[in-house]
Design a protein around this motif. Structure first.
Motif, short mmCIF file in Angstrom:
data_model
loop_
_atom_site.label_atom_id
_atom_site.label_comp_id
_atom_site.label_asym_id
_atom_site.label_seq_id
_atom_site.Cartn_x
_atom_site.Cartn_y
_atom_site.Cartn_z
N GLU A 195 0.85 -1.17 0.00
CA GLU A 195 0.00 0.00 0.00
C GLU A 195 0.90 1.23 0.00
O GLU A 195 2.10 1.15 0.29
CB GLU A 195 -0.89 0.00 1.24
CG GLU A 195 -1.88 -1.16 1.26
CD GLU A 195 -2.74 -1.13 2.51
OE1 GLU A 195 -3.42 -0.11 2.74
OE2 GLU A 195 -2.73 -2.13 3.25
N LEU A 196 0.33 2.40 -0.28
CA LEU A 196 1.10 3.63 -0.36
C LEU A 196 1.91 3.87 0.91
O LEU A 196 3.07 4.25 0.85
CB LEU A 196 0.19 4.81 -0.66
CG LEU A 196 0.88 6.12 -1.02
CD1 LEU A 196 1.62 5.98 -2.34
CD2 LEU A 196 -0.11 7.26 -1.09
N LYS A 197 1.31 3.60 2.05
CA LYS A 197 1.99 3.84 3.33
C LYS A 197 3.21 2.94 3.54
O LYS A 197 4.07 3.23 4.36
CB LYS A 197 1.00 3.68 4.49
CG LYS A 197 0.48 2.27 4.67
CD LYS A 197 -0.51 2.18 5.83
CE LYS A 197 -1.09 0.81 6.00
NZ LYS A 197 -0.15 -0.25 6.23
N ASP A 198 3.30 1.86 2.80
CA ASP A 198 4.40 0.90 2.94
C ASP A 198 5.52 1.10 1.92
O ASP A 198 6.47 0.33 1.89
CB ASP A 198 3.87 -0.53 2.81
CG ASP A 198 2.81 -0.85 3.85
OD1 ASP A 198 2.97 -0.41 5.00
OD2 ASP A 198 1.82 -1.52 3.49
N ILE A 199 5.38 2.11 1.07
CA ILE A 199 6.35 2.35 0.00
C ILE A 199 7.25 3.52 0.39
O ILE A 199 6.80 4.52 0.93
CB ILE A 199 5.62 2.64 -1.33
CG1 ILE A 199 4.80 1.41 -1.73
CG2 ILE A 199 6.61 3.03 -2.42
CD1 ILE A 199 3.91 1.64 -2.92
N GLY A 258 -2.80 -5.66 -7.16
CA GLY A 258 -3.73 -4.60 -6.77
C GLY A 258 -3.29 -3.23 -7.26
O GLY A 258 -4.06 -2.27 -7.19
N SER A 259 -2.08 -3.13 -7.79
CA SER A 259 -1.59 -1.84 -8.28
C SER A 259 -1.99 -1.64 -9.74
O SER A 259 -2.36 -2.59 -10.44
CB SER A 259 -0.08 -1.74 -8.12
OG SER A 259 0.57 -2.73 -8.88
N HIS A 260 -1.89 -0.39 -10.18
CA HIS A 260 -2.33 -0.06 -11.54
C HIS A 260 -1.48 1.09 -12.10
O HIS A 260 -1.34 2.12 -11.45
CB HIS A 260 -3.80 0.34 -11.52
CG HIS A 260 -4.33 0.83 -12.82
ND1 HIS A 260 -4.42 0.04 -13.94
CD2 HIS A 260 -4.79 2.04 -13.20
CE1 HIS A 260 -4.92 0.74 -14.94
NE2 HIS A 260 -5.14 1.96 -14.52
N ILE A 261 -0.93 0.89 -13.29
CA ILE A 261 -0.18 1.95 -13.97
C ILE A 261 -1.18 2.94 -14.57
O ILE A 261 -2.06 2.55 -15.33
CB ILE A 261 0.72 1.37 -15.08
CG1 ILE A 261 1.78 0.44 -14.48
CG2 ILE A 261 1.39 2.50 -15.87
CD1 ILE A 261 2.59 -0.34 -15.51
N HIS A 263 1.26 11.60 -2.03
CA HIS A 263 0.21 11.16 -1.10
C HIS A 263 -1.14 11.76 -1.47
O HIS A 263 -2.18 11.09 -1.33
CB HIS A 263 0.58 11.52 0.34
CG HIS A 263 1.75 10.75 0.85
ND1 HIS A 263 1.64 9.46 1.31
CD2 HIS A 263 3.06 11.06 0.94
CE1 HIS A 263 2.83 9.01 1.68
NE2 HIS A 263 3.71 9.97 1.47
N HIS A 264 -1.15 12.99 -1.96
CA HIS A 264 -2.41 13.66 -2.31
C HIS A 264 -3.17 12.90 -3.40
O HIS A 264 -4.38 12.73 -3.32
CB HIS A 264 -2.12 15.10 -2.74
CG HIS A 264 -3.34 15.84 -3.16
ND1 HIS A 264 -4.30 16.27 -2.26
CD2 HIS A 264 -3.78 16.23 -4.39
CE1 HIS A 264 -5.28 16.88 -2.91
NE2 HIS A 264 -4.97 16.87 -4.21
N ASN A 265 -2.45 12.45 -4.43
CA ASN A 265 -3.08 11.72 -5.54
C ASN A 265 -2.98 10.20 -5.40
O ASN A 265 -3.35 9.48 -6.34
CB ASN A 265 -2.46 12.16 -6.87
CG ASN A 265 -2.83 13.58 -7.21
OD1 ASN A 265 -4.00 13.95 -7.19
ND2 ASN A 265 -1.83 14.40 -7.51
N GLN A 266 -2.45 9.73 -4.28
CA GLN A 266 -2.37 8.30 -4.01
C GLN A 266 -1.63 7.55 -5.11
O GLN A 266 -2.10 6.52 -5.63
CB GLN A 266 -3.76 7.69 -3.81
CG GLN A 266 -4.52 8.24 -2.63
CD GLN A 266 -3.90 7.74 -1.32
OE1 GLN A 266 -3.77 6.56 -1.11
NE2 GLN A 266 -3.51 8.67 -0.46
N CYS A 273 -4.80 -0.90 -2.71
CA CYS A 273 -5.58 -0.25 -1.66
C CYS A 273 -6.42 -1.32 -0.99
O CYS A 273 -7.26 -1.95 -1.65
CB CYS A 273 -6.46 0.83 -2.27
SG CYS A 273 -7.55 1.63 -1.10
N LYS A 274 -6.17 -1.57 0.27
CA LYS A 274 -6.93 -2.61 0.97
C LYS A 274 -8.32 -2.09 1.31
O LYS A 274 -8.47 -1.10 2.01
CB LYS A 274 -6.20 -3.02 2.25
CG LYS A 274 -6.85 -4.19 2.93
CD LYS A 274 -6.03 -4.68 4.09
CE LYS A 274 -6.67 -5.92 4.68
NZ LYS A 274 -5.88 -6.48 5.76
#
Length: 158
Positions: free
Chosen positions: A11-15, A83-86, A114-117, A144-145
């Motif tokens: 997830e974003l928080k783990d990158i 779960g990710s997407h380009i 972070h604003h645009n995830q 995104c879980k």
């Protein structure tokens, strides 16, 4: 895939900036023929030795979109992962890749929005002779879980 539970990617928080993943892939004839059959692409530059020998390439080359497909697979399976997407990509292919060559791909997180995830990632690929064959940048929305009651009932799907 049904019945098999596959963990979501990061997830974003783990990158973190600097996270990277490298993988070497062989451009085998089987993969090339599968791609060409699926896409219905009959470009003689990709298959016909007699035609390719008359070009600057001298022999058949691997389609650049096939190289991008391998990069997309690395993003989807490894970094950030399932779960990710380009959402955007900018690629250049400075040198050709020939059939049965190995290409080492490297993707690296270079910015986090972070604003645009989403994350920005650099991409590079070199062939077995050290020639740069792909260079670029990707923007990726990480996994995104889901946090809903419905998501719990669908847990076999992620």
């Amino acid at each position: 895939m049904l019945g098999k539970r596959r963990a979501l990617g990061k997830e974003l928080k783990d990158i973190s900036i600097g996270d990277s993943y490298s993988e070497t892939k062989k451009m085998g004839d089987r993969d090339l023929l599968l791609y060409l059959g699926l896409s219905n692409d009959a470009n003689p530059l990709y298959l016909q030795h007699d035609y390719a020998s008359l070009t600057d390439y001298k022999k058949p080359i691997v389609p650049s979109v096939m190289l991008f497909g391998m990069i997309s697979s690395i993003v989807s399976m490894h970094l950030p992962g399932p779960g990710s997407h380009i959402t955007q990509h900018e690629m250049t292919f400075p040198n050709p890749v020939y059939h049965n060559m190995n290409v080492q791909f490297l993707i690296k997180v270079i910015a986090i929005d972070h604003h645009n995830q989403r994350v920005a990632m650099s991409v590079s690929g070199t062939d077995q002779e050290g020639n740069e064959v792909v260079k670029g940048k990707l923007y990726v929305c990480p996994a995104c879980k889901p946090n809903t009651l419905t998501a719990q009932s669908l847990e076999n799907f992620f």
